[in-house]
Design a protein around this motif. Sequence first.
Motif, PDB file in Angstrom:
ATOM      1  N   PHE A  29       0.993  -0.986  -0.609  1.00 26.57           N
ATOM      2  CA  PHE A  29      -0.347  -0.109   0.191  1.00 26.57           C
ATOM      3  C   PHE A  29       0.581   1.213   0.141  1.00 26.57           C
ATOM      4  O   PHE A  29       1.508   1.222   1.107  1.00 26.57           O
ATOM      5  CB  PHE A  29      -0.847  -0.262   1.197  1.00 26.57           C
ATOM      6  CG  PHE A  29      -1.795   1.410   1.345  1.00 26.57           C
ATOM      7  CD1 PHE A  29      -2.636   1.920   0.693  1.00 26.57           C
ATOM      8  CD2 PHE A  29      -1.788   2.182   2.954  1.00 26.57           C
ATOM      9  CE1 PHE A  29      -3.507   2.734   0.464  1.00 26.57           C
ATOM     10  CE2 PHE A  29      -2.046   3.957   2.774  1.00 26.57           C
ATOM     11  CZ  PHE A  29      -2.923   3.807   1.731  1.00 26.57           C
ATOM     12  N   PRO A  61       0.162   5.334   0.470  1.00 29.08           N
ATOM     13  CA  PRO A  61      -0.318   6.366   0.745  1.00 29.08           C
ATOM     14  C   PRO A  61       0.225   7.768   0.052  1.00 29.08           C
ATOM     15  O   PRO A  61      -0.628   8.682  -0.098  1.00 29.08           O
ATOM     16  CB  PRO A  61      -0.280   6.389   2.003  1.00 29.08           C
ATOM     17  CG  PRO A  61       1.620   5.740   2.746  1.00 29.08           C
ATOM     18  CD  PRO A  61       1.719   4.481   1.847  1.00 29.08           C
ATOM     19  N   TYR A  90     -10.698   0.920   4.595  1.00 25.71           N
ATOM     20  CA  TYR A  90      -8.534   0.623   4.306  1.00 25.71           C
ATOM     21  C   TYR A  90      -8.159  -0.410   5.947  1.00 25.71           C
ATOM     22  O   TYR A  90      -9.444  -0.508   6.871  1.00 25.71           O
ATOM     23  CB  TYR A  90      -8.116   2.366   4.680  1.00 25.71           C
ATOM     24  CG  TYR A  90      -8.027   2.922   3.727  1.00 25.71           C
ATOM     25  CD1 TYR A  90      -7.573   2.790   3.180  1.00 25.71           C
ATOM     26  CD2 TYR A  90      -9.358   3.526   3.936  1.00 25.71           C
ATOM     27  CE1 TYR A  90      -7.425   4.243   1.644  1.00 25.71           C
ATOM     28  CE2 TYR A  90      -9.226   4.420   2.717  1.00 25.71           C
ATOM     29  CZ  TYR A  90      -8.285   4.807   1.812  1.00 25.71           C
ATOM     30  OH  TYR A  90      -8.448   5.474   0.366  1.00 25.71           O
ATOM     31  N   GLU A 118      -3.031   0.916   7.353  1.00 28.94           N
ATOM     32  CA  GLU A 118      -3.008   1.320   5.774  1.00 28.94           C
ATOM     33  C   GLU A 118      -3.704   2.933   6.678  1.00 28.94           C
ATOM     34  O   GLU A 118      -3.029   4.171   6.029  1.00 28.94           O
ATOM     35  CB  GLU A 118      -4.193   1.524   5.258  1.00 28.94           C
ATOM     36  CG  GLU A 118      -3.499  -0.121   4.148  1.00 28.94           C
ATOM     37  CD  GLU A 118      -4.736  -0.419   3.305  1.00 28.94           C
ATOM     38  OE1 GLU A 118      -3.865  -1.324   2.109  1.00 28.94           O
ATOM     39  OE2 GLU A 118      -5.675  -0.030   3.377  1.00 28.94           O
TER      40      GLU A 118
END
Length: 312
Positions: A40, A42, A60, A64
């Motif tokens: 992941f 961001p 999420y 995350e």
Amino acid sequence: MEKNTTMLQNSEVMIMQKKAMATEKINAYIQKMKTMEKKFDPLSHFSLHRVLSQESPEFYTKDELAQIEKINHIVCQEANLPLISQRNVKRVEVNDKKRCRPSNEDIMSDEERRVKSKSAITRKPIIRKKEIVLSPPPELPNHINNMVKVLNGSDIKYIMCKELYNTDLNHNNNRLSMPISQIKSDFLTEIEKASLKTRDQEGRPFGLKVTVLDPCFNEFSLSLKKWDMKTTSIYNLHQDWTPVLLKNNFKEHQKLDIWSFRVNDKLYLLLNDNKSQEIEKSKEPKNSTMVSKTEEMKNEDVKRVKIAKSID
């Protein structure tokens, strides 16, 4: 026949083998995709992730959300912005619909926000137009009143105080302008107003025949016309205005009071230069001979008018 059957069998075997190889490859690819770790990130589309994490955190994982909050904390510190994270956001149910509202006490309510926005609007000051106070018409001079009585006139009206300009004294122009904005009284009948609006074949306005008396009561026959400009309209005494100038020693910036009266419904305009008014207003004339001369001039003018009437 035996050869054909053996060939068909061989082809079917080859097809089955190809299908088995294809399924093996597909299964191996699916297994590889399952074993691959999804990372992941961001930072990519961070603004979108920050909004979605506040509005719909169920999309999420906890890890995350922690990453998004960490990056958000760093960004807010660098930009000196108030930190809005998942901790100070609580859900409020209004009409069975969920929406997020910051629980920070420093944040203003909707009413406070509306009041501030209204007060922040800079309003232009209201400029009120000053009311134009019309000055009263001057007193009717005695010598004008006497002349109107001699002519059996009536319906005396004060039209305006006209200041003479170079255009009014120019013989080539041959006209005296009277702006309608400076007219003090309605001295025309409805029929006369309608006739001034008519035009000839070339678009020129028709004129209204009037009799004009100068300050010495000399009679002149002129034509009154109305000229419509872009912003205003003007009355003009046209045709044979030059003889009036030749008969009188008018000067620039000299002021004339213009009066109107009627004799048997015929329109008369009288020009007064105010000199005689000053003599009348002074209680003790400085020179008695001057007064006697003016009286003689009045008598001669009255006689001239009577003679002209007898000739007509």
